[in-house]
Design a protein around this motif. Structure first.
Motif, PDB file in Angstrom:
ATOM      1  N   PHE A 162      -0.491 -18.359   5.767  1.00  0.00           N
ATOM      2  CA  PHE A 162       0.592 -17.426   6.115  1.00  0.00           C
ATOM      3  C   PHE A 162       1.560 -18.098   7.077  1.00  0.00           C
ATOM      4  O   PHE A 162       1.201 -19.041   7.787  1.00  0.00           O
ATOM      5  N   ALA A 163       2.787 -17.617   7.064  1.00  0.00           N
ATOM      6  CA  ALA A 163       3.805 -18.168   7.957  1.00  0.00           C
ATOM      7  C   ALA A 163       4.066 -17.198   9.095  1.00  0.00           C
ATOM      8  O   ALA A 163       3.922 -15.991   8.937  1.00  0.00           O
ATOM      9  N   THR A 164       4.433 -17.740  10.222  1.00  0.00           N
ATOM     10  CA  THR A 164       4.782 -16.903  11.374  1.00  0.00           C
ATOM     11  C   THR A 164       6.190 -17.280  11.797  1.00  0.00           C
ATOM     12  O   THR A 164       6.484 -18.452  11.965  1.00  0.00           O
ATOM     13  N   GLU A 165       7.048 -16.280  11.932  1.00  0.00           N
ATOM     14  CA  GLU A 165       8.387 -16.608  12.426  1.00  0.00           C
ATOM     15  C   GLU A 165       8.856 -15.600  13.454  1.00  0.00           C
ATOM     16  O   GLU A 165       8.400 -14.454  13.464  1.00  0.00           O
ATOM     17  N   ARG A 166       9.703 -16.058  14.324  1.00  0.00           N
ATOM     18  CA  ARG A 166      10.259 -15.162  15.346  1.00  0.00           C
ATOM     19  C   ARG A 166      11.373 -14.341  14.708  1.00  0.00           C
ATOM     20  O   ARG A 166      12.147 -14.865  13.898  1.00  0.00           O
TER      21      ARG A 166
ATOM     22  N   HIS B 297       4.285 -13.769   7.084  1.00  0.00           N
ATOM     23  CA  HIS B 297       4.398 -13.705   5.620  1.00  0.00           C
ATOM     24  C   HIS B 297       3.197 -14.382   4.977  1.00  0.00           C
ATOM     25  O   HIS B 297       2.941 -15.551   5.256  1.00  0.00           O
ATOM     26  N   PRO B 298       2.499 -13.693   4.103  1.00  0.00           N
ATOM     27  CA  PRO B 298       1.379 -14.339   3.420  1.00  0.00           C
ATOM     28  C   PRO B 298       1.858 -15.230   2.280  1.00  0.00           C
ATOM     29  O   PRO B 298       2.895 -14.960   1.664  1.00  0.00           O
TER      30      PRO B 298
ATOM     31  N   ASP C  19      -2.842 -10.258  -0.194  1.00  0.00           N
ATOM     32  CA  ASP C  19      -2.018 -10.580   0.980  1.00  0.00           C
ATOM     33  C   ASP C  19      -2.870 -10.549   2.248  1.00  0.00           C
ATOM     34  O   ASP C  19      -2.759 -11.421   3.105  1.00  0.00           O
ATOM     35  N   ALA C  20      -3.718  -9.533   2.347  1.00  0.00           N
ATOM     36  CA  ALA C  20      -4.554  -9.407   3.555  1.00  0.00           C
ATOM     37  C   ALA C  20      -5.494 -10.600   3.682  1.00  0.00           C
ATOM     38  O   ALA C  20      -5.706 -11.125   4.780  1.00  0.00           O
ATOM     39  N   LEU C  21      -6.035 -11.034   2.558  1.00  0.00           N
ATOM     40  CA  LEU C  21      -6.992 -12.145   2.610  1.00  0.00           C
ATOM     41  C   LEU C  21      -6.328 -13.456   3.029  1.00  0.00           C
ATOM     42  O   LEU C  21      -6.983 -14.350   3.562  1.00  0.00           O
ATOM     43  N   CYS C  22      -5.018 -13.588   2.792  1.00  0.00           N
ATOM     44  CA  CYS C  22      -4.315 -14.787   3.262  1.00  0.00           C
ATOM     45  C   CYS C  22      -4.498 -14.942   4.768  1.00  0.00           C
ATOM     46  O   CYS C  22      -4.533 -16.053   5.282  1.00  0.00           O
ATOM     47  N   PHE C  23      -4.614 -13.831   5.471  1.00  0.00           N
ATOM     48  CA  PHE C  23      -4.776 -13.911   6.925  1.00  0.00           C
ATOM     49  C   PHE C  23      -6.232 -14.177   7.299  1.00  0.00           C
ATOM     50  O   PHE C  23      -6.533 -15.063   8.088  1.00  0.00           O
ATOM     51  N   PHE C  24      -7.140 -13.424   6.701  1.00  0.00           N
ATOM     52  CA  PHE C  24      -8.555 -13.590   7.057  1.00  0.00           C
ATOM     53  C   PHE C  24      -9.096 -14.957   6.646  1.00  0.00           C
ATOM     54  O   PHE C  24      -9.967 -15.502   7.295  1.00  0.00           O
TER      55      PHE C  24
ATOM     56  N   GLU D 172      -7.007 -22.162   9.888  1.00  0.00           N
ATOM     57  CA  GLU D 172      -6.650 -22.445  11.272  1.00  0.00           C
ATOM     58  C   GLU D 172      -6.756 -21.214  12.166  1.00  0.00           C
ATOM     59  O   GLU D 172      -7.285 -21.261  13.271  1.00  0.00           O
ATOM     60  N   MET D 173      -6.237 -20.093  11.681  1.00  0.00           N
ATOM     61  CA  MET D 173      -6.114 -18.901  12.525  1.00  0.00           C
ATOM     62  C   MET D 173      -7.050 -17.760  12.116  1.00  0.00           C
ATOM     63  O   MET D 173      -7.286 -16.846  12.906  1.00  0.00           O
ATOM     64  N   GLY D 174      -7.536 -17.805  10.864  1.00  0.00           N
ATOM     65  CA  GLY D 174      -8.263 -16.665  10.304  1.00  0.00           C
ATOM     66  C   GLY D 174      -9.382 -16.143  11.192  1.00  0.00           C
ATOM     67  O   GLY D 174      -9.551 -14.926  11.346  1.00  0.00           O
ATOM     68  N   HIS D 175     -10.127 -17.062  11.825  1.00  0.00           N
ATOM     69  CA  HIS D 175     -11.284 -16.615  12.618  1.00  0.00           C
ATOM     70  C   HIS D 175     -10.872 -15.828  13.853  1.00  0.00           C
ATOM     71  O   HIS D 175     -11.689 -15.195  14.497  1.00  0.00           O
ATOM     72  N   LYS D 176      -9.590 -15.868  14.187  1.00  0.00           N
ATOM     73  CA  LYS D 176      -9.136 -15.121  15.374  1.00  0.00           C
ATOM     74  C   LYS D 176      -8.622 -13.730  15.017  1.00  0.00           C
ATOM     75  O   LYS D 176      -8.194 -12.968  15.868  1.00  0.00           O
ATOM     76  N   ILE D 177      -8.589 -13.433  13.714  1.00  0.00           N
ATOM     77  CA  ILE D 177      -7.994 -12.161  13.284  1.00  0.00           C
ATOM     78  C   ILE D 177      -9.095 -11.170  12.928  1.00  0.00           C
ATOM     79  O   ILE D 177      -9.875 -11.397  12.005  1.00  0.00           O
ATOM     80  N   GLY D 178      -9.173 -10.106  13.684  1.00  0.00           N
ATOM     81  CA  GLY D 178     -10.224  -9.105  13.476  1.00  0.00           C
ATOM     82  C   GLY D 178      -9.791  -7.998  12.540  1.00  0.00           C
ATOM     83  O   GLY D 178     -10.588  -7.462  11.781  1.00  0.00           O
ATOM     84  N   PHE D 179      -8.516  -7.623  12.638  1.00  0.00           N
ATOM     85  CA  PHE D 179      -8.021  -6.585  11.723  1.00  0.00           C
ATOM     86  C   PHE D 179      -6.550  -6.797  11.425  1.00  0.00           C
ATOM     87  O   PHE D 179      -5.843  -7.489  12.154  1.00  0.00           O
ATOM     88  N   LEU D 180      -6.126  -6.183  10.327  1.00  0.00           N
ATOM     89  CA  LEU D 180      -4.759  -6.368   9.841  1.00  0.00           C
ATOM     90  C   LEU D 180      -4.130  -5.023   9.563  1.00  0.00           C
ATOM     91  O   LEU D 180      -4.626  -4.268   8.735  1.00  0.00           O
TER      92      LEU D 180
END
Ligand SMILES: O=c1ccn([C@@H]2O[C@H](COP(=O)(O)OP(=O)(O)O[C@H]3O[C@H](CO)[C@@H](O)[C@H](O)[C@H]3O)[C@@H](O)[C@H]2O)c(=O)[nH]1
Ligand SMILES: [Mn+2]
Length: 419
Positions: free
Chosen positions: A8-12, A79-80, A315-320, A324-332
């Motif tokens: 997923f991408a992160t943008e300001r 964005h996933p 889309d949700a699974l792209c985060f979990f 790199e970051m997935g293990h820090k995400i508990g809920f979406l």
């Protein structure tokens, strides 16, 4: 070394300089107000109490304003990348349990509830990996009846959605929206499904109004016999009925494809024990689902919502699943929006500020808010797991091997935890 591409991408969010300029002018305004207050201290007996009151109010406002800036200072947007997820995992994706909560038949009519249920069963996702649970805090046989009807209609609705990428996947919303396009698409099939849906809704609404279910229908499913004369919404034993056993192999749609598992649950209610409203229902759902499907990811929605994007789970699974970051995400949390708003929307109830500014702002400072619906959780997080840096998930966990247990045995086990 090969570069790991994020899922997923992160943008300001753009426009921050404008907001900051605005914030500086407000800060200057607050300072001037406080300066004005300090420069004009009235003598005793000439309104000092009022002055003090004003000062306290202004200080309180200033503190509140400073604190809330953190939520507006630099909102994020995520964005996933669904294509990357597909390239990396294909269809080797985790199982998902979906909880739908309903409580009052009067304000949440069964025909509306099942439209929500049908919408979350029709995701673009392997059907054998989805289990849908309807929690009925009204404990009503009429809601059970509606869900039973939905389990039959599903056999037509699911292939229709998959074949034509139908969106929204709620039949109520879809048929109310797409009248204009019926001839352009698939006129015959469209009319057939629409008619089927209308007939089913009429049967459900008729039963709902009369409060009675025809005997010949009752004879078709053992679940109806859970209800007797003594049962009320506040007093009954735990009821769990597996209407479609997706993994059992006996649940095919009318084209021979597997259907998602579908479960009705009315947790035990006794007047001497407080039921704790939706939170109580969610806890019972977690226990009951752990016996039936135990999926590592849980999604929940209120019964008067529906899902309008068939790729929501992917889309949700792209985060979990992000390395790199997935293990820090508990809920979406997905944004929640209303349908049928007036054009002018004078009460601001399209949630634009919440969805576009506040949620992204909270995200930027470490975590957003669970709004109670449209949310994906890791099961472990809801069961009390604490975060550690080296946390790694075996996403295969929770995919239950076929057991020798019969549906009846699983239902009995689930009932024993359905309190
Ligand atoms: O004893 C109860 C009471 C409520 N519910 C369910 O909980 C959900 C929310 O309750 P409702 O009374 O509809 O609350 P609302 O004010 O409409 O919902 C707001 O507050 C909820 C938080 O509880 C969020 O989930 C919603 O997104 C938000 O719109 C509904 O699906 C109900 O069926 C139960 O399951 N058991
Ligand atoms: Mn509601």
């Amino acid at each position: 070394m090969m570069e790991i591409r994020q899922l997923f991408a992160t943008e300001r969010v753009a426009g921050r300089p404008v907001y900051r300029l605005h914030a500086v002018t407000v800060a200057a305004g607050i300072l001037l107000v406080l300066y004005y207050r300090a420069a004009r201290v009235p003598a005793a007996g000439e309104g000092r109490a009022a002055w003090l009151g004003m000062l306290v109010a202004e200080l309180w406002y200033a503190a509140y304003w400073v604190v809330t800036q953190s939520m507006r200072w630099s909102p994020l947007r995520r964005h996933p990348y669904r294509d990357r997820l597909a390239a990396r995992y294909g269809e080797r994706l985790t199982c998902v349990d979906i909880f739908v909560c309903t409580a009052e038949r009067e304000s949440e009519p069964p025909s509306l509830v099942i439209s929500t249920v049908l919408s979350v069963m029709a995701y673009n996702y392997p059907a054998e990996k989805i289990s849908v649970y309807l929690s009925d805090d009204g404990g009503s046989v009429l809601t059970f009846y509606a869900l039973w009807e939905a389990s039959l209609f599903e056999k037509h609705w699911l292939p229709f959605c998959k074949r034509y990428n139908t969106e929204p996947m709620s039949p109520a919303a879809y048929f109310s929206e797409s009248d204009a396009h019926q001839d352009l698409r698939i006129p015959k099939e469209w009319s057939r499904i629409k008619e089927m849906y209308a007939e089913m809704t009429e049967r459900i609404d008729t039963a709902d109004m009369s409060g009675k279910i025809p005997e010949e229908i009752k004879a078709k499913h053992k679940g109806f016999y859970e209800w007797n004369q003594e049962i009320t919404s506040k007093y009954h034993q735990p009821i769990v009925q597996i209407l479609i056993d997706g993994k059992g192999g006996n649940a095919d749609d009318n084209e021979g494809n597997v259907l998602p598992t579908l479960v009705y649950m009315a947790r035990e209610k006794r007047p001497q024990h407080h039921h704790n409203f939706k939170a109580g229902a969610m806890k019972a759902l977690i226990r009951v689902s752990s016996v039936i499907s135990n999926s590592p990811v849980i999604m929940n929605v209120d019964c008067d919502m529906y899902s309008n994007n068939c790729n929501t789970i992917r889309d949700a699974l792209c985060f979990f699943l992000d390395e790199e970051m997935g293990h820090k995400i508990g809920f979406l949390q997905y944004p929640q929006n209303y349908k049928n708003l007036t054009e002018n929307n004078i009460y601001g109830n399209s949630h634009q500020v919440t969805n576009q500014v506040l949620m992204g702002g909270m995200d930027s400072v470490g975590g957003l808010m669970y709004v109670g619906t449209g949310c994906f959780h890791r099961r472990e997080v809801l069961c009390g797991r604490r975060f550690t840096e080296d946390y790694k998930v075996d996403w295969k966990g929770g995919i239950k091997e076929k057991t020798q247990e019969s549906i009846h045995e699983i239902e009995e086990k689930a009932k024993s935890v359905g309190r």
